[in-house]
Write a protein that holds these residues in place. Structure first.
Motif, PDB file in Angstrom:
ATOM      1  N   HIS A 111       0.827  -1.211   0.000  1.00  0.00           N
ATOM      2  CA  HIS A 111       0.000   0.000   0.000  1.00  0.00           C
ATOM      3  C   HIS A 111       0.860   1.259   0.000  1.00  0.00           C
ATOM      4  O   HIS A 111       0.667   2.168  -0.817  1.00  0.00           O
ATOM      5  N   HIS A 112       1.814   1.302   0.935  1.00  0.00           N
ATOM      6  CA  HIS A 112       2.658   2.489   1.050  1.00  0.00           C
ATOM      7  C   HIS A 112       3.607   2.618  -0.139  1.00  0.00           C
ATOM      8  O   HIS A 112       3.913   3.738  -0.573  1.00  0.00           O
ATOM      9  N   ALA A 113       4.046   1.496  -0.690  1.00  0.00           N
ATOM     10  CA  ALA A 113       4.937   1.535  -1.855  1.00  0.00           C
ATOM     11  C   ALA A 113       4.205   2.068  -3.093  1.00  0.00           C
ATOM     12  O   ALA A 113       4.766   2.841  -3.881  1.00  0.00           O
ATOM     13  N   LEU A 114       2.951   1.660  -3.274  1.00  0.00           N
ATOM     14  CA  LEU A 114       2.155   2.150  -4.408  1.00  0.00           C
ATOM     15  C   LEU A 114       1.953   3.661  -4.327  1.00  0.00           C
ATOM     16  O   LEU A 114       2.063   4.368  -5.326  1.00  0.00           O
ATOM     17  N   PHE A 115       1.678   4.151  -3.119  1.00  0.00           N
ATOM     18  CA  PHE A 115       1.501   5.597  -2.960  1.00  0.00           C
ATOM     19  C   PHE A 115       2.804   6.333  -3.226  1.00  0.00           C
ATOM     20  O   PHE A 115       2.821   7.419  -3.819  1.00  0.00           O
ATOM     21  N   PHE A 116       3.908   5.728  -2.794  1.00  0.00           N
ATOM     22  CA  PHE A 116       5.222   6.303  -3.039  1.00  0.00           C
ATOM     23  C   PHE A 116       5.443   6.494  -4.538  1.00  0.00           C
ATOM     24  O   PHE A 116       5.963   7.518  -4.977  1.00  0.00           O
TER      25      PHE A 116
END
Length: 384
Positions: A111-116
């Motif tokens: 999730h956090h990697a996609l937003f990054f």
């Protein structure tokens, strides 16, 4: 009375810093950006963020993009729409992969990697606009392609963000269909208004027996378009840019330009440049310095190569393709807004927020010298 002190300090320091940058062979805007860091919390702490800075900076960037629209050759923009689209696509795919891969490498979850990855996709060409303007290249084929690509990029990034927030359950009642519908409504209304309403409005209000009726009418169009864009979840700078194009097609183009530029560059635009530097802080960054350096390098290279590849595949030469890629590097205020949205929704981990801000600032600072170094020498000197 504090805001009067801030304004005096900002106007004086940006003019001196801009002049120094030019003497050192760099675009004036680089000095203005750097002086914002010096005046802000990171160094001297003489200027602090507040409602005055935010509001003046917002007006500054809107006027900057309005002037860019005024000076845009619409015919050339139409001719280069394929290139603009290809540059935007290339400038989203590579940065997304680079940002996502970097986050995964540092142990982020999906999730956090996609937003990054989405943060890396953002582009703000307000700084590039100023550099191209200083070099008399805003109306060049490269300049119009950069501007067109920025509009496409903005729409696609907002859609990507909405998709991610919907999938992660952090976007409330966001409907993808509604979001795309709003974008379509925006462009339809803006095109119709620019074609039918703006010329009539200018002709109707210009003869009013009051001071600066033409300039005031142009500002009404600029802020009206920007507000409409924000209302439909578009960036206000896109609305201001569209307003500039619309007014630029009327008989009042040169009058508006000669009236608005002094207002913009005397007061509001300097505050915008300084406001970017005020976001910089070095508190607690020591433990993440390697992370900041890596993501900054990835952010610069992926946008430069991605945007440049899109230009190269649609007929630009190698040097011009690099110029276009460089013009897309700056993440600016668009990425700052996305980062703040991610922080509020839980898609960006709080401990990495400062690192992201520093990456955004670094990409913004590197854009002016990159453009200056890469722009074809002969072409740049012949038009200056």
């Amino acid at each position: 009375m504090e805001f009067i002190w801030y304004l005096m300090l900002i106007l004086l320091s940006t003019k001196l810093a801009g002049d120094l940058a030019v003497r050192l062979g760099q675009p004036a805007v680089l000095g203005k950006l750097l002086i914002g860091i010096v005046l802000g919390p990171a160094v001297l702490g003489w200027v602090q963020e507040g409602s005055f800075i935010y509001q003046f900076a917002e007006i500054g960037v809107l006027l900057l993009m309005f002037i860019a629209g005024l000076e845009t050759d619409l015919e050339q923009l139409k001719q280069n729409w394929k290139s603009a689209f290809a540059v935007a696509i290339g400038g989203i795919i590579l940065p997304f992969v680079g940002g996502y891969s970097s986050a995964i490498g540092f142990g982020f979850d999906q999730h956090h990697a996609l937003f990054f990855g989405i943060i890396f996709c953002a582009t703000s060409v307000s700084i590039s606009v100023q550099v191209l303007k200083e070099m008399n290249q805003l109306g060049s084929r490269e300049g119009t392609t950069i501007l067109g690509a920025a509009v496409v990029d903005d729409v696609l990034v907002v859609v990507l963000l909405a998709v991610l927030m919907s999938l992660m359950g952090t976007g409330g009642d966001i409907s993808l269909g509604l979001l795309i519908g709003k974008k379509l409504i925006f462009f339809v209304v803006i095109i119709i208004a620019g074609w039918l309403i703006v010329p009539r409005l200018m002709k109707w209000l210009a003869p009013l027996r009051v001071t600066e009726a033409v300039a005031s009418t142009a500002l009404i169009v600029c802020f009206g378009f920007a507000y409409f864009a924000e209302w439909l979840n578009m960036a206000g700078i896109i609305g201001a840019f569209a307003a500039g194009i619309a007014v630029g097609q009327t008989a009042y183009k040169h009058t508006v330009e000669s009236k608005i530029e002094p207002i913009a560059y005397a007061v509001f635009v300097p505050v915008f440049f300084v406001s970017i530097g005020l976001n910089v802080t070095f508190v607690g960054i020591g433990s993440q310095i390697g992370f900041v350096i890596l993501i900054t390098i990835v952010a610069i290279i992926t946008k430069l190569v991605g945007g440049g590849l899109g230009a190269r595949l649609t007929g630009f030469g190698a040097r011009s393709s690099l110029v276009i890629g460089a013009g897309m590097v700056s993440r600016g205020e668009v990425a700052l807004i996305i980062a703040a949205t991610g922080l509020q929704s839980g898609l960006l981990l709080p401990e990495y927020f400062t690192s992201i801000i520093l990456m955004i600032i670094a990409t913004t600072l590197v854009t002016p010298p990159l453009l200056k170094a890469l722009f074809p020498r002969k072409q740049a000197s012949s038009s200056s």
